[in-house]
Design a protein around this motif. Structure first.
Motif, short mmCIF file in Angstrom:
data_model
loop_
_atom_site.label_atom_id
_atom_site.label_comp_id
_atom_site.label_asym_id
_atom_site.label_seq_id
_atom_site.Cartn_x
_atom_site.Cartn_y
_atom_site.Cartn_z
N GLN A 285 1.06 -1.23 0.09
CA GLN A 285 0.00 0.04 0.09
C GLN A 285 0.85 1.35 -0.17
O GLN A 285 0.46 2.31 -0.69
N ALA A 286 2.13 1.28 0.51
CA ALA A 286 2.88 2.42 0.81
C ALA A 286 3.33 2.78 -0.72
O ALA A 286 3.47 3.86 -1.23
N LEU A 287 3.97 1.66 -1.53
CA LEU A 287 4.30 1.74 -2.64
C LEU A 287 3.17 2.31 -3.71
O LEU A 287 3.56 2.96 -4.50
N MET A 288 2.17 1.77 -3.43
CA MET A 288 0.76 2.48 -4.41
C MET A 288 0.60 3.82 -4.11
O MET A 288 0.50 4.59 -5.10
N LEU A 289 0.53 4.12 -3.07
CA LEU A 289 0.50 5.68 -2.51
C LEU A 289 1.48 6.46 -3.02
O LEU A 289 1.17 7.45 -3.81
N SER A 290 2.77 5.85 -3.03
CA SER A 290 3.77 6.70 -3.34
C SER A 290 3.69 7.03 -4.95
O SER A 290 4.02 7.99 -5.31
N LEU A 291 3.49 5.97 -5.48
CA LEU A 291 3.26 6.23 -7.17
C LEU A 291 2.28 7.06 -7.41
O LEU A 291 2.41 8.02 -8.41
N ARG A 292 1.18 6.79 -6.96
CA ARG A 292 0.02 7.52 -7.35
C ARG A 292 0.08 8.98 -7.25
O ARG A 292 -0.30 10.02 -7.92
N ASN A 293 0.68 9.46 -5.87
CA ASN A 293 0.93 10.67 -5.63
C ASN A 293 1.73 11.25 -6.65
O ASN A 293 1.70 12.29 -7.08
N TYR A 294 2.98 10.63 -6.93
CA TYR A 294 3.82 11.18 -7.54
C TYR A 294 3.41 11.32 -9.23
O TYR A 294 3.85 12.48 -9.85
N VAL A 295 2.87 10.40 -9.86
CA VAL A 295 2.23 10.73 -10.83
C VAL A 295 1.04 11.52 -11.00
O VAL A 295 1.41 12.60 -11.94
N GLU A 296 0.17 11.62 -10.37
CA GLU A 296 -1.04 12.52 -10.31
C GLU A 296 -0.43 13.90 -9.96
O GLU A 296 -0.90 14.95 -10.68
N GLN A 297 0.63 14.21 -8.92
CA GLN A 297 0.72 15.53 -8.65
C GLN A 297 1.77 16.12 -9.26
O GLN A 297 2.18 17.43 -9.57
#
Length: 547
Positions: free
Chosen positions: A270-282
């Motif tokens: 879940q940490a890796l998913m959150l990190s990737l999602r925030n990096y891509v979207e932001q």
């Protein structure tokens, strides 16, 4: 008769530099806490106005101007009958402080300045902030509340301040970074301090990701006996309500929702998913793409990417060469089908052969004309060029797929498989890669079983296997943990039963690969010591490895 205090811990994803957006999140959450949860107090994370970790943005002249405007807006726009605690940076007589403002009745009633700073290389806190020297207690419903920020709550001296001030409870604003098993560490610390102080502690923390840092939330409450009474869900925004009752001599914390602790595999995934999602979207990327080799690392990256972003925002590219096994191509295609992602095959043989033909006359005049890592690296670099070309055309972010074990020993090619914009597995050792793949398949089977069970190989030469160049990953990962994360010497590691020649060879590979890591892209931090700001060694390094 008991006095009741209803508090909301605002576990929010604050964005670095987005002061207007963070301000609006504070206002919206405060209104919701008051009108939907009948709160008396709402607590926001550390440095919530500017986001954490703002780094050198804090040094810009405009930061202070924007913070001043935001504080003025909060004074006028926050509900006047609600106590609100907000974290922010403040410049005062050429000194900058990490502050918490107490808003009530349309003004700032008091300000607390963080007193203690961690020796944390990811924060560089002492580069930016001076410590405060004054404890602060505020009154809410005639309850005396001690205020702390971040590292304060870890320090016994801060707890003693709260006791000396005869506080009835402690509220802590946090932006605590994630690493494996961090939540359990926090809760043990909070339990210990609450028992010592004989007062409840409310711990409000940020959630989200910023570059390589991950904030897992972990907002929670412990009572005066140190018992956990409320825990927010990890990696998710939440307004967490907790109700406390105080009499003259005791306190009682109503049991709220206590989300279960995640397993190690679930928390990292879940940490890796959150990190990737925030990096891509932001950062405004349309999606991500990666080279899907049929191996375990790229298989895991694909699974995380599709789960984090949705299959429609993920592209996978198989780039076979003469040494690419047919089963690798079959397994890559099968996983792409299982996850419904866009999948392409682009053969690299014409490109590799064109490079080889162009270089052949030059190589002929060199001492060694036999094929070696030069030809292997040409394959990896052709693949890197293809991925970067696709990225340039479609605006997708290239994900690299090397894990921490490979990154440590330099088992990756500069400008080849290291080419990309985000290294999702940069801090994930190889053995954990396998555990995460098993975990993902326990949710639904998407990674072909053969990808997990077959011997790992870069497939850059005939019948190549990782074991030809590296110790077994179970051994390698433990040696790397001791050397990189625990900073143990070669002799200390050898004394634990590891073969001397192997240890010295591994440590040498780590040391001589620093130049590669300096050129690697960033990736999420999930351990106590990642390759990045956590660990800074000179590239030119003549240190004795036995020490």
């Amino acid at each position: 008769m008991a006095t009741v205090l209803r508090a909301v811990l605002a576990q929010l994803n604050m964005r670095v530099g987005d002061i207007d957006g963070n301000l609006q999140r504070i206002l919206d959450s405060s209104v919701q806490a008051l009108h939907h949860q009948q709160a008396d107090l709402v607590v926001f994370p550390e440095l919530s106005l500017c986001g954490y970790n703002a780094q050198d943005l804090l040094l810009r002249d405009s930061m202070q101007i924007r913070i001043e405007r935001a504080l003025e807006r909060l004074c006028t726009a926050l509900p006047h009958n609600l106590h609100v605690l907000v974290g922010y940076p403040w410049l005062e007589q050429d000194s900058r402080y990490n502050c918490c403002a107490h808003f009530y009745q349309g003004k700032i009633q008091s300000v607390y300045k963080k007193q203690f700073f961690p020796n944390d290389p990811t924060a560089f806190a002492q580069r930016y902030f001076k410590p405060g020297h004054q404890a602060l207690c505020i009154d809410i419903n005639e309850i005396k509340v001690a205020i702390g920020i971040g590292e304060d709550i870890w320090q016994s001296a801060f707890i003693e301040q709260a006791c000396t001030a005869q506080a009835k409870m402690i509220v802590s604003l946090n932006a605590s970074t994630f690493h494996l098993n961090k939540q359990a560490e926090r809760e043990r610390m909070l339990s210990h301090h609450a028992q010592h102080a004989q007062m409840p502690i409310l711990y409000a923390s940020q959630v989200g990701a910023q570059d390589d840092l991950i904030f897992d939330g972990g907002s929670c409450t412990v009572d005066e006996q140190g018992n956990l009474r409320q825990r927010a869900p990890a990696f998710t925004e939440e307004l967490c309500m907790v109700e406390l009752q105080f009499t003259h001599s005791t306190s009682h914390v109503e049991r709220g929702i206590c989300e279960p602790l995640l397993s190690e595999e679930a928390s990292v995934y879940q940490a890796l998913m959150l990190s990737l999602r925030n990096y891509v979207e932001q950062n405004g990327f349309k999606g991500v793409l990666l080279g899907l080799s049929g191996g375990i690392d790229s298989a895991l990256v694909l699974a995380i990417a599709a789960d984090a972003l949705g299959a429609d925002k993920v592209q996978a590219v198989m780039m076979p060469y003469h040494y690419t096994a047919q089963i690798s191509q079959d397994d890559a295609a099968a996983q792409a089908h299982n996850m419904a992602v866009d999948y392409k095959t682009i053969a690299i043989a014409p490109m590799v052969e064109a490079f080889s033909q162009s270089l052949a006359p030059v190589f002929a005049d060199m001492p060694s004309t036999a094929n070696d890592t030069t030809e292997e690296n040409l394959q990896a670099r052709c693949r890197g060029n293809i991925l970067m070309a696709l990225s340039n055309k479609n605006g997708y972010l290239v994900l690299t797929t090397s894990n921490k074990s490979e990154t440590a020993v330099g088992y990756a090619t500069l400008y080849g498989d290291m080419a990309g914009g985000f290294a999702l597995l940069k801090d994930v050792p190889k053995c954990l890669v396998y555990r995460l793949a098993r975990y993902r398949n326990s949710l639904s089977s998407v990674i072909p079983e053969r990808v997990i069970t077959r011997a790992p190989s870069a497939e850059l030469s005939p019948n190549q296997q990782d074991a030809d160049s590296l110790p077994p990953y179970e051994t390698l990962d433990e040696v790397l943990r001791l050397y990189v994360e625990e900073e143990q010497s070669a002799q200390t590691i050898i004394a634990q039963g590891f073969e001397q020649e192997m240890v010295m060879r591994v440590l040498r590979l780590v040391d001589i690969s620093e130049y590669k890591r300096r050129q690697a892209t960033l990736g999420p931090r999930i351990s106590k010591r990642s390759f990045g700001s956590d660990r800074r060694y000179p590239v030119t390094n003549h240190w004795q490895r036995g020490d």
